[in-house]
Design a protein around this motif. Structure first.
Motif, PDB file in Angstrom:
ATOM      1  N   MET A  37       0.663  -1.232  -0.010  1.00 53.65           N
ATOM      2  CA  MET A  37      -0.038  -0.134  -0.252  1.00 53.65           C
ATOM      3  C   MET A  37       0.953   1.330   0.114  1.00 53.65           C
ATOM      4  SD  MET A  37      -2.838   0.684   2.680  1.00 53.65           S
ATOM      5  CE  MET A  37      -2.783   2.508   3.695  1.00 53.65           C
ATOM      6  N   GLY A  38       1.810   1.370   0.655  1.00 52.98           N
ATOM      7  CA  GLY A  38       2.732   2.756   1.008  1.00 52.98           C
ATOM      8  C   GLY A  38       3.825   2.606   0.125  1.00 52.98           C
ATOM      9  N   ARG A  39       4.329   4.004   0.089  1.00 51.39           N
ATOM     10  CA  ARG A  39       5.638   4.204  -0.821  1.00 51.39           C
ATOM     11  C   ARG A  39       6.630   5.081   0.082  1.00 51.39           C
ATOM     12  NH1 ARG A  39       4.092   0.719  -3.407  1.00 51.39           N
ATOM     13  NH2 ARG A  39       2.944   0.639  -5.399  1.00 51.39           N
ATOM     14  N   GLY A  40       7.747   4.879   0.107  1.00 41.63           N
ATOM     15  CA  GLY A  40       8.714   5.989   0.540  1.00 41.63           C
ATOM     16  C   GLY A  40       9.143   5.314   1.921  1.00 41.63           C
ATOM     17  N   GLY A  41       9.586   6.402   2.712  1.00 44.23           N
ATOM     18  CA  GLY A  41      10.108   6.042   3.998  1.00 44.23           C
ATOM     19  C   GLY A  41       9.236   5.953   5.065  1.00 44.23           C
ATOM     20  N   ALA A  43       6.585   4.102   4.752  1.00 43.83           N
ATOM     21  CA  ALA A  43       6.093   2.683   4.515  1.00 43.83           C
ATOM     22  C   ALA A  43       7.226   1.776   4.899  1.00 43.83           C
ATOM     23  CB  ALA A  43       5.808   2.513   3.118  1.00 43.83           C
ATOM     24  N   LEU A  44       8.380   2.154   4.767  1.00 39.54           N
ATOM     25  CA  LEU A  44       9.601   1.259   5.102  1.00 39.54           C
ATOM     26  C   LEU A  44       9.759   1.371   6.436  1.00 39.54           C
ATOM     27  CD1 LEU A  44      11.958  -0.474   3.887  1.00 39.54           C
ATOM     28  CD2 LEU A  44      13.440   1.725   4.159  1.00 39.54           C
ATOM     29  N   THR A  45       9.739   2.558   7.135  1.00 37.91           N
ATOM     30  CA  THR A  45       9.848   2.545   8.699  1.00 37.91           C
ATOM     31  C   THR A  45       8.544   1.544   9.223  1.00 37.91           C
ATOM     32  OG1 THR A  45      10.820   4.689   8.596  1.00 37.91           O
ATOM     33  CG2 THR A  45       9.728   3.946  10.618  1.00 37.91           C
ATOM     34  N   ALA A  46       7.483   1.834   8.874  1.00 38.99           N
ATOM     35  CA  ALA A  46       6.383   1.017   9.415  1.00 38.99           C
ATOM     36  C   ALA A  46       6.605  -0.539   9.066  1.00 38.99           C
ATOM     37  CB  ALA A  46       4.992   1.511   8.699  1.00 38.99           C
ATOM     38  N   LEU A  47       7.002  -0.852   8.063  1.00 34.31           N
ATOM     39  CA  LEU A  47       7.536  -2.469   7.676  1.00 34.31           C
ATOM     40  C   LEU A  47       8.373  -2.805   8.712  1.00 34.31           C
ATOM     41  CD1 LEU A  47       7.413  -4.243   4.570  1.00 34.31           C
ATOM     42  CD2 LEU A  47       9.675  -3.994   5.465  1.00 34.31           C
ATOM     43  N   LEU A  48       9.420  -2.156   8.704  1.00 31.21           N
ATOM     44  CA  LEU A  48      10.447  -2.514   9.841  1.00 31.21           C
ATOM     45  C   LEU A  48       9.896  -2.780  11.247  1.00 31.21           C
ATOM     46  CD1 LEU A  48      13.714  -0.809   8.414  1.00 31.21           C
ATOM     47  CD2 LEU A  48      13.158  -3.191   8.111  1.00 31.21           C
ATOM     48  N   LEU A 142      -1.755   2.092   9.079  1.00 35.35           N
ATOM     49  CA  LEU A 142      -2.333   3.205   8.596  1.00 35.35           C
ATOM     50  C   LEU A 142      -1.504   4.527   8.697  1.00 35.35           C
ATOM     51  CD1 LEU A 142      -5.105   4.684   7.964  1.00 35.35           C
ATOM     52  CD2 LEU A 142      -5.414   5.348  10.397  1.00 35.35           C
ATOM     53  N   GLY A 143      -0.540   4.739   9.558  1.00 33.87           N
ATOM     54  CA  GLY A 143       0.518   5.795   9.101  1.00 33.87           C
ATOM     55  C   GLY A 143       1.464   5.379   7.874  1.00 33.87           C
ATOM     56  N   GLY A 144       1.735   4.105   7.797  1.00 31.96           N
ATOM     57  CA  GLY A 144       2.797   3.921   6.611  1.00 31.96           C
ATOM     58  C   GLY A 144       2.048   3.832   5.466  1.00 31.96           C
ATOM     59  N   ASN A 148       2.260   9.225   7.029  1.00 26.25           N
ATOM     60  CA  ASN A 148       2.182  10.004   8.271  1.00 26.25           C
ATOM     61  C   ASN A 148       3.088   9.762   9.218  1.00 26.25           C
ATOM     62  OD1 ASN A 148       1.341  11.594  10.336  1.00 26.25           O
ATOM     63  ND2 ASN A 148      -0.736  11.539  10.012  1.00 26.25           N
ATOM     64  N   TRP A 149       4.294  10.552   9.289  1.00 26.24           N
ATOM     65  CA  TRP A 149       5.338  10.081  10.149  1.00 26.24           C
ATOM     66  C   TRP A 149       4.824  10.357  11.581  1.00 26.24           C
ATOM     67  CZ3 TRP A 149       9.641   7.764   9.256  1.00 26.24           C
ATOM     68  CH2 TRP A 149      10.080   7.837   7.950  1.00 26.24           C
ATOM     69  N   MET A 150       4.094  11.351  11.938  1.00 29.54           N
ATOM     70  CA  MET A 150       3.721  11.516  13.157  1.00 29.54           C
ATOM     71  C   MET A 150       2.909  10.475  13.825  1.00 29.54           C
ATOM     72  SD  MET A 150       4.858  14.331  14.071  1.00 29.54           S
ATOM     73  CE  MET A 150       3.997  14.927  15.543  1.00 29.54           C
ATOM     74  N   LEU A 151       1.874  10.019  12.829  1.00 30.19           N
ATOM     75  CA  LEU A 151       1.205   8.772  13.427  1.00 30.19           C
ATOM     76  C   LEU A 151       1.998   7.511  13.500  1.00 30.19           C
ATOM     77  CD1 LEU A 151      -1.726   7.679  13.924  1.00 30.19           C
ATOM     78  CD2 LEU A 151      -2.107   7.086  11.647  1.00 30.19           C
ATOM     79  N   ILE A 152       2.989   7.233  12.740  1.00 27.88           N
ATOM     80  CA  ILE A 152       3.998   6.035  12.886  1.00 27.88           C
ATOM     81  C   ILE A 152       4.811   6.120  14.397  1.00 27.88           C
ATOM     82  CG2 ILE A 152       6.032   5.189  12.035  1.00 27.88           C
ATOM     83  CD1 ILE A 152       5.009   5.856   9.299  1.00 27.88           C
ATOM     84  N   GLY A 153       5.205   7.594  14.634  1.00 24.10           N
ATOM     85  CA  GLY A 153       6.089   7.822  15.657  1.00 24.10           C
ATOM     86  C   GLY A 153       5.205   7.491  16.907  1.00 24.10           C
ATOM     87  N   ALA A 154       3.856   8.231  16.846  1.00 29.45           N
ATOM     88  CA  ALA A 154       3.087   8.036  18.045  1.00 29.45           C
ATOM     89  C   ALA A 154       2.615   6.691  18.334  1.00 29.45           C
ATOM     90  CB  ALA A 154       1.870   9.007  18.009  1.00 29.45           C
TER      91      ALA A 154
END
Length: 184
Positions: A37-41, A43-48, A142-144, A148-154
């Motif tokens: 679903m996601g692209r970029g940083g 999505a990769l962060t959420a995946l990891l 959802l963040g990935g 949305n970096w803020m949602l991933i971080g929170a």
């Protein structure tokens, strides 16, 4: 993509009333969904995060035995509550779909979050912890997906805090449940 999200939603509904053994499969399925679903940083962060956090949680929660009540009525009660939570989660997803129309990927991510929150309504602390971790998996997904970096971080901070709190509290709660009460 829709098939992957459908599998993740079914896995989220199946996780209601289950112990931590479902977390690795839930995290890997969510990671596959965010990869599609996601692209970029983000999505990769959420995946990891999804893969690593769920595997670590499984390593920490696998030492706890699944909830096995001594009497059959307690087992029926847990199964009945889990069935009611599954029906409640499906009703909330249907109401969300009818009221918002946010798009299919966002709706399915929201469904994973709602299924996790309904799983947290169980009365056993281990099942509550697993339900909340599954809901936070949905927020990371959802963040990935939305970038949305803020949602991933929170969500990652909440996930980590809940995992640490669960690893600290669950042994104490399991000990209290296992010990007989004297002085009645």
């Amino acid at each position: 993509m829709t098939i992957l999200f459908g599998i993740l939603l079914l896995l989220s509904l199946f996780a209601i009333g289950r112990d931590g053994r479902v977390l690795p499969a839930h995290g890997i399925c969510a990671a596959i969904c965010v990869a599609v679903m996601g692209r970029g940083g983000p999505a990769l962060t959420a995946l990891l995060l999804l893969i690593s956090l769920n595997l670590l949680a499984w390593l920490g929660l696998r030492r706890f035995a699944p909830y096995q009540p001594d009497d059959v009525s307690g087992l029926v009660s847990v199964r009945l509550r889990a069935a009611m939570a599954v029906v409640g989660a499906m009703a909330l997803v249907l109401l969300t779909a009818l009221s918002a129309m946010p798009g299919l990927p966002i709706l399915l991510c929201s469904a994973v979050v709602l299924a996790g929150l309904c799983g947290a309504a169980m009365s056993v602390p281990l099942l509550q912890c697993v339900g909340l971790l599954c809901a936070l998996n949905g927020l990371i997904l959802l963040g990935g997906g939305t970038g949305n970096w803020m949602l991933i971080g929170a969500a990652a901070i909440l996930w980590s805090g809940l995992a640490v709190l669960g690893f600290w509290l669950l042994p104490r709660l399991a000990w209290l449940r296992a010990e007989p009460v004297y002085g009645d």
